[in-house]
Scaffold this active site. Structure first.
Site, PDB file in Angstrom:
ATOM      1  CG  HIS A   8      -2.126  -0.900   1.063  1.00 30.42           C
ATOM      2  ND1 HIS A   8      -3.276  -0.757   1.803  1.00 30.42           N
ATOM      3  CD2 HIS A   8      -2.348  -1.963   0.248  1.00 30.42           C
ATOM      4  CE1 HIS A   8      -4.153  -1.676   1.463  1.00 30.42           C
ATOM      5  NE2 HIS A   8      -3.609  -2.420   0.510  1.00 30.42           N
ATOM      6  CE  LYS A  25       3.346   3.870  13.415  1.00 32.90           C
ATOM      7  NZ  LYS A  25       4.062   3.499  12.173  1.00 32.90           N
ATOM      8  CE1 TYR A  84      -1.879   4.094   9.254  1.00 34.06           C
ATOM      9  CE2 TYR A  84      -0.456   2.937   7.698  1.00 34.06           C
ATOM     10  CZ  TYR A  84      -1.631   3.003   8.430  1.00 34.06           C
ATOM     11  OH  TYR A  84      -2.544   1.981   8.349  1.00 34.06           O
ATOM     12  CE1 TYR A 134      -5.678   4.029   8.358  1.00 32.46           C
ATOM     13  CE2 TYR A 134      -6.517   3.823  10.606  1.00 32.46           C
ATOM     14  CZ  TYR A 134      -5.617   3.461   9.627  1.00 32.46           C
ATOM     15  OH  TYR A 134      -4.649   2.527   9.916  1.00 32.46           O
ATOM     16  N   PRO A 145      -5.121   0.840  18.360  1.00 34.08           N
ATOM     17  CG  PRO A 145      -7.007  -0.343  17.762  1.00 34.08           C
ATOM     18  CD  PRO A 145      -6.342   0.334  18.923  1.00 34.08           C
TER      19      PRO A 145
END
Ligand code: APR
Ligand code: PHB
Length: 390
Positions: A72, A296, A384, A200, A292
């Site tokens: 991704h 991580k 991220y 998200y 979550p």
């Protein structure tokens, strides 16, 4: 029994450490309280930083990650009915791999079994002793027989509820904790993902996440009350609520189906300091928990054991204890960065009981700033995808 490193816990942290030590010719025994099937049966997340993929390769289990993992190069933020892509690759030159933690655990377990390395599953009454002396001891009962392992070092990879941190005298450790006033209701289903990349979503009804395990298996989450009960949610109720929280363009592409797994995960931030006590090292969930949202948890467990394996190589290979001395500080520097990011991302994307109208507008203003500023979206992307192991 005698070994160099006794590892408590056969989760991803313990198994990855075992594999890295094996590659370095360092002897290790793993002691796990549950059965292998039980460990494999736990449904967890599945976004791997490049650093974690590198460590899996170093450990000799990178093949399936590359063959079956999904690369991704970005992720989507959904708010105000729209979608906004954060291009990790363009902003940082790095990407993530979507590959289930269950598969990581399966690969590590298979490699360990294939190499015939000692692993005691279903070990009861595991206890540790003398870790502040010269010859630490791990003892446990298996099939009614008490066993003792004498070792040079103990690696406490036994998770949040494990025996290692619990065995420390009260004053030896300082803990920091934040419990969030909501949970994540997650559903795993054999349906094609609605989107190429993760979504998200910040929504007035609460957070939602579209994730995946493969092109045919999806993982979705909706924010729920922390005292809610998964059994209260029918599959239909879950799919309806999920779609309500997604932009129309995504909601209409959600393929629904029977849930394979449905459960609620609490959200907590937790750090224990320090992470070394003489010849005992804590790693992974035994020392820290992240909500979550930032994906991580597994990556921090991997970087901890990356530092620990490095320290053990230096100790046995170069007769240097520099890595051992620096272990706790190195891990904690990385952990607090991930804790900050995970707390920030959770605060931005969820509705708290006290968010209110003003709070919702502030979240919106921050999201608008985030997707409109290269500097701000680069900061999100960098955190991220994770930083290389320093
Ligand atoms: N004796 C032996 N084994 C134990 C004991 C004990 N007293 N207590 C716990 N264990 C085992 C558990 O059964 C589990 O298999 O230790 C293992 C710890 O594994 P995890 O909880 O998966 O922790 P870790 O390996 O650090 O992995 C962290 O897991 O929870 C996710 O989000 C988290 O992705 C992160 C990853
Ligand atoms: C998951 O795929 O389960 C997942 C992905 C990203 C997260 C959390 C969980 O932030």
């Amino acid at each position: 029994m005698r070994t160099q490193v006794a590892i408590i816990g056969a989760g991803p942290a313990g198994l990855l450490l075992g594999a890295l030590l094996h590659r370095a010719g360092i002897a290790a025994v793993i002691v796990e309280q549950r059965s292998a099937d039980y460990v494999l049966g736990r449904i967890r997340a599945g976004v791997l930083e490049q650093t974690t993929v590198d460590l899996l390769e170093q450990a000799g289990v990178g093949e399936r990650v590359h063959a079956e993992g999904l690369r991704h190069d970005g992720t989507e933020l959904a708010f105000g009915g729209g979608l906004h892509r954060i291009d990790f690759q363009a902003l940082t030159g790095r990407h993530v791999m979507v590959y289930g933690q269950t598969e990581v655990t399966r690969d590590l377990m298979a490699a360990r079994a294939q190499a015939g390395l000692p692993t005691w599953y279903e070990a009861e009454h595991v206890a540790i002793a003398d870790y502040d002396g010269a010859h630490p001891l791990v003892s446990f009962t298996k099939d009614g027989v008490r066993h003792e392992i004498e070792c040079d070092f103990i690696a406490g990879c036994d998770g949040f509820h494990g025996v290692c941190r619990a065995s420390l005298p009260a004053g030896a450790i300082t803990t920091y904790e934040k419990v969030y006033p909501f949970g994540w209701l997650g559903v795993l289903a054999d349906v094609p993902p609605a989107t190429e990349e993760l979504v998200y979503a910040n929504h007035p009804r609460g957070f939602a996440l579209c994730s995946q395990r493969s092109r045919t298996r999806s993982r979705y989450y909706v924010q729920c009350a922390s005292d809610d009960n998964a059994a209260r949610w029918s599959d239909d109720a879950f799919w309806d609520e999920l779609r309500r929280r997604l932009p129309d363009a995504v909601a209409e592409r959600v393929v629904t189906g029977p849930s394979l797994e449905k459960s609620i995960a609490p959200l907590r931030s937790f750090v224990a300091e320090p992470m070394r006590f003489g010849r005992l090292f804590l790693a992974g969930d035994a020392a820290h928990i992240v909500p979550p949202t930032g994906a991580k948890g597994l990556n921090l467990a991997a970087s901890d054991v990356g530092y620990l394996a490095q320290a053990m190589r230096e100790h046995y290979g170069e007769r240097s204890d520099a890595g051992i001395q620096a272990y706790s500080q190195r891990c904690l520097a990385r952990i607090w960065k991930a804790e900050r990011f995970s707390w920030w991302f959770t605060s931005l994307m969820h509705r708290f009981p006290d968010t209110g109208e003003f709070g919702a507008r502030i979240q919106r203003a921050e999201l608008d700033y985030l997707v409109g500023s290269t500097a701000a979206s680069t900061a999100l992307a960098e955190n991220y995808v994770g930083l290389p192991l320093a």
